[in-house]
Design a protein around this motif. Structure first.
Motif, PDB file in Angstrom:
ATOM      1  N   UNK A  46       3.486  -1.555   2.633  1.00 54.90           N
ATOM      2  CA  UNK A  46       2.382  -2.085   1.834  1.00 54.90           C
ATOM      3  C   UNK A  46       2.880  -3.325   1.110  1.00 54.90           C
ATOM      4  N   UNK A  47       2.091  -4.399   1.142  1.00 56.96           N
ATOM      5  CA  UNK A  47       2.484  -5.645   0.489  1.00 56.96           C
ATOM      6  C   UNK A  47       1.361  -6.138  -0.413  1.00 56.96           C
ATOM      7  N   UNK A  71      -2.202  -6.040   1.608  1.00 56.25           N
ATOM      8  CA  UNK A  71      -2.467  -5.302   2.839  1.00 56.25           C
ATOM      9  C   UNK A  71      -1.297  -4.449   3.264  1.00 56.25           C
ATOM     10  N   UNK A  72      -1.366  -3.997   4.503  1.00 54.60           N
ATOM     11  CA  UNK A  72      -0.311  -3.166   5.074  1.00 54.60           C
ATOM     12  C   UNK A  72       0.154  -3.777   6.384  1.00 54.60           C
ATOM     13  N   UNK A  73       1.464  -3.952   6.516  1.00 56.83           N
ATOM     14  CA  UNK A  73       2.037  -4.500   7.742  1.00 56.83           C
ATOM     15  C   UNK A  73       1.765  -3.517   8.887  1.00 56.83           C
ATOM     16  N   UNK A  74       1.222  -4.041   9.985  1.00 61.79           N
ATOM     17  CA  UNK A  74       0.929  -3.192  11.138  1.00 61.79           C
ATOM     18  C   UNK A  74       1.874  -3.459  12.296  1.00 61.79           C
ATOM     19  N   UNK A  75       2.468  -4.648  12.319  1.00 59.83           N
ATOM     20  CA  UNK A  75       3.309  -5.022  13.450  1.00 59.83           C
ATOM     21  C   UNK A  75       4.168  -6.206  13.050  1.00 59.83           C
ATOM     22  N   UNK A  76       5.344  -6.317  13.665  1.00 60.95           N
ATOM     23  CA  UNK A  76       6.153  -7.520  13.471  1.00 60.95           C
ATOM     24  C   UNK A  76       6.462  -8.118  14.841  1.00 60.95           C
ATOM     25  N   UNK A  77       6.727  -9.393  14.868  1.00 59.11           N
ATOM     26  CA  UNK A  77       6.971 -10.085  16.132  1.00 59.11           C
ATOM     27  C   UNK A  77       8.394  -9.798  16.600  1.00 59.11           C
TER      28      UNK A  77
END
Length: 122
Positions: A46-47, A71-77
């Motif tokens: 959560x950010x 928001x909430x991080x759902x994915x990273x590259x």
């Protein structure tokens, strides 16, 4: 349809269906120079707007990348862990940093569109 926003800290976010893809702008990667390392947030984190969420490191300097909205991080590259130079070659597309689910879309109202961002740089 996706809409792109820009921040004062030279991040961009492309929003579609409540999910934002976040990265640094072409201008920011030019200022940093060749990236050698990228530290990205874990999915589920959560950010809050303004939090330092990622770090991009070049031969010149390390720089924090901030959450443009809550928001909430759902994915990273994942590609960036083996090839951080993707941010240099394709900052505003393939060099994205993370995706996040927005928790308050009204925060987008405080961000710039592309015309306003380009005017700020001029």
């Amino acid at each position: 349809m996706a809409k792109t926003y820009f921040t004062e800290d030279h991040e961009w976010l492309r929003v579609e269906n409540g999910i934002a893809t976040v990265g640094i702008t072409d201008y920011a990667q030019e200022q940093l120079g060749d990236l050698v390392f990228v530290d990205l947030p874990e999915a589920g984190k959560a950010v809050s707007k303004g939090d330092a969420v990622a770090v991009v490191e070049s031969v010149k300097a390390a720089s924090d990348v901030y959450a443009p909205v809550d928001g909430e991080v759902t994915e990273r590259n994942q590609e960036l862990s083996s090839d951080p130079s993707l941010v240099n070659s394709s900052a505003e597309s393939n060099g994205w940093l993370w995706k996040m689910k927005l928790s308050d879309e009204s925060q987008l109202d405080g961000l710039m569109d592309e015309a306003a961002y380009k005017a700020k740089l001029a």
